[in-house]
Design an enzyme around this catalytic site. Structure first.
Site, mmCIF file in Angstrom:
data_model
loop_
_atom_site.group_PDB
_atom_site.id
_atom_site.type_symbol
_atom_site.label_atom_id
_atom_site.label_comp_id
_atom_site.label_asym_id
_atom_site.label_seq_id
_atom_site.Cartn_x
_atom_site.Cartn_y
_atom_site.Cartn_z
ATOM 1 C CD GLU A 17 -2.862 -1.307 2.321
ATOM 2 O OE1 GLU A 17 -2.776 -0.452 3.223
ATOM 3 O OE2 GLU A 17 -3.679 -2.252 2.351
ATOM 4 C CG ASP B 121 -12.695 -9.066 1.746
ATOM 5 O OD1 ASP B 121 -12.772 -8.063 1.019
ATOM 6 O OD2 ASP B 121 -12.059 -9.048 2.821
ATOM 7 C CG HIS C 89 -9.814 -5.810 0.718
ATOM 8 N ND1 HIS C 89 -10.091 -6.976 1.416
ATOM 9 C CD2 HIS C 89 -8.500 -5.557 0.912
ATOM 10 C CE1 HIS C 89 -8.988 -7.392 2.020
ATOM 11 N NE2 HIS C 89 -8.006 -6.553 1.730
ATOM 12 C CD GLU D 122 -4.497 -8.003 1.474
ATOM 13 O OE1 GLU D 122 -5.353 -7.352 2.125
ATOM 14 O OE2 GLU D 122 -3.297 -7.673 1.431
#
Length: 568
Positions: free
Chosen positions: A164, A272, A241, A270
């Site tokens: 990030e 979801d 995400h 990651e």
């Protein structure tokens, strides 16, 4: 879609004995429509399907362990490898949680992705307040210790090196890393990780970069520049995400393809898909479509290695802790009942042929070719194997003289660096390929390598230097990094590195990790107390900022204590 940076969510329970975590009775079956677990279908397509492991239920809940073992062939520790977990105070390391995850993965034939080395979040306060020199030293020590701990573990195959680094507008995030060290910390972190493990796949990871947008374009430009500068960026992670209320990102497959064209592996790291609560059948259907879309995009891009779901059960999801009124983001609900999202992932991975287990091994790799032989190391490369589904990596075997072969490491691609060898010693090497189902090829023909003579101190062939510079650009400044390695058979103490800069180049003091001096174009670097002694095979990373007046060359030769070093 726009989401804030993911907040910290601490592990919910303490780590207990690894032995308990390895007990994996199959007590929760996949839904009847699934003719095989996700990992079987993923392996048949040459991909991994993974999850983020929460150490509490991994140790304590049979249902959690059963699904984790049966359904997935890859795992990322959710919190156990972050800086606050591994080094909460300066120089004090703890690996209980990380070792638990690695042990579980090893017992269940899963690969491990390390997450994360350098991040603005979940980094202890003692790091954030350091001076520039001290922060560089802390980063070097942390990466060397954490990556080095697992460098010889065949289960740990990749790392999120930096995480990030961009804000939502595509600008470099104004973190304590950037404010203290400048943008060079990104390249430095990758070089340090490569020094700690010469064979792991090194990744840059971020959120809101799944589709083509300003932020993903900034990431693309950064990766392109880093690779042009010789920085070892091997893969790009798209976190994934997502939220159904913001719509599905545009051009996900096209975005993967443009990064793949840079020569990197891509992966969804990651995944979801959250929703505004409460759940209903319409929201479940939309969520399932999003999951299917991501899997389909990855399947369509050969360079996409696979997908990691950030957890798998709503019982242990980070989402409700961060997004008020939202949740239900994962393929299993809080009672471990599979949702439509599970079926969507399964059916996307299943190409309709209802494959049985993949039992066909890859082809035999080519004979290894040795290069860069020193007193303590060698670089190996070989012709890649082929496989009906896909080769996932290679085992490297070594024998001392005429002795028996044993596995000494793994490699994700057909090359490997072996270090820590004895001088004037003969070794033999063979390699074999592996696929996602665990099939192994026959062994390649062997190559024989004899290391060169070492010495009690530095001399020709007893030291090695890797010198990198970035960027040259329009401004008259650059950053130089030097990795000095002791390739001799005894400790190298009180070393002084010397070289000559090309005309027009000037060091801007003070540099880092060494005491730098310049007279004319002649430069010397003397160690600090903590890196004054390098063990055989040991290395240190030092560097400096500099200016130039148009000369963009590099030093041609390097010496340590007056003796020449190999240059790579």
């Amino acid at each position: 879609m726009i989401i804030p940076a993911r907040g910290a969510r601490l592990a919910r329970t303490a780590v207990i004995a690894v032995a308990a975590a390895l007990a994996v009775p199959l007590v929760v079956a996949p839904p009847a429509a699934a003719d095989a677990p996700l990992r079987v279908h993923a392996a048949a397509r040459g991909k991994f399907i993974g999850y983020a492991a929460n150490t509490g239920p991994l140790a304590n809940e049979a249902a959690y362990r059963s699904i984790a073992a049966a359904e997935f062939n890859q795992v990322t520790p959710e919190n156990a490898l972050k800086w606050e977990s591994t080094e909460p105070s300066d120089g004090t390391y703890t690996f209980a949680g990380a070792d638990q995850v690695v042990a579980f993965a090893t017992a269940n034939n899963q690969q491990v992705h390390g997450h994360t080395l350098v991040w603005h979040s979940q980094t202890p306060g003692w790091v954030q307040g350091l001076s520039a020199a001290a922060m560089r030293t802390a980063m070097q020590d942390h990466i060397a210790t954490v990556v080095g701990r697992y460098a010889d573990n065949p289960a740990v195959v990749s790392w999120d090196v930096v995480n990030e680094v961009f804000d939502d507008n595509g600008n470099l995030r104004t973190s304590f890393w950037l404010n203290t060290l400048g943008s060079s910390y990104i390249a430095d972190a990758f070089r340090l990780a490569r020094a700690a493990d010469g064979n792991a796949r090194l990744c840059i990871n971020d959120y809101n970069v799944e589709g083509i947008n300003a932020k993903s374009t900034a990431m693309y430009n950064l990766v392109r520049q880093l690779r042009a500068d010789g920085v070892p960026v091997d893969c790009v992670g798209f976190q994934g995400h997502l939220a159904i209320q913001y719509g599905f990102p545009s051009q996900v497959r096209e975005n993967m393809e443009r990064f793949a064209a840079l020569g990197v592996q891509v992966r969804v790291t990651e995944l979801d898909v959250r929703m505004q609560l409460p759940r209903d059948s319409t929201k479940d259907a939309t969520q399932a479509t999003y999951y299917r879309n991501v899997v389909t995009a990855c399947l369509a891009v050969p360079a996409c290695a696979g997908i990691t779901i950030w957890g798998f059960t709503d019982k242990y999801s980070w989402v409700p802790d961060v997004f008020s009124g939202e949740g239900a983001a994962l393929p299993w609900d809080a009672s471990y009942v599979a949702k439509p999202a599970y079926t969507a992932v399964h059916d996307a991975l299943d190409d309709g042929s209802s494959p049985g287990p993949d039992t066909t091994p890859p082809s035999v790799p080519g004979t290894p070719v040795a290069s860069g032989v020193t007193a303590s190391g060698v670089s190996l490369s070989w012709t890649a194997s082929t496989d009906a589904v896909g080769v996932t990596g290679y085992d490297v075997l070594r024998a001392l003289g005429a002795g028996a072969f044993a596995v000494v490491g793994t490699a994700p691609s057909p090359s490997f660096v072996d270090s820590g060898l004895a001088a004037s010693t003969t070794y033999r090497y063979q390699v074999r390929a592996r696929d996602a189902a665990g099939n192994t090829s026959a062994l390649s023909p062997a190559v024989t390598v004899t290391t060169i003579a070492g010495g009690g101190g530095p001399g020709p062939g007893a030291c090695r230097v890797a010198y990198t510079i970035s960027p040259w650009g329009g401004s008259p400044g650059f950053t130089a990094g030097v990795v000095l390695t002791n390739t001799g058979t005894s400790a190298l103490s009180a070393w002084t590195l010397a070289f000559t800069l090309p005309s027009g180049q000037q060091i801007t003091p003070p540099g880092w990790s060494a005491t730098w001096t310049q007279s004319g174009q002649a430069v010397t670097a003397a160690p600090l107390s903590w890196n004054a002694t390098l063990a055989p095979g040991g290395s240190t990373t030092i560097g400096f900022n500099g200016t130039h007046t148009g000369g963009t060359g590099e030093p041609a030769t390097f010496t340590v204590n007056g003796a020449s070093c190999a240059v790579v």
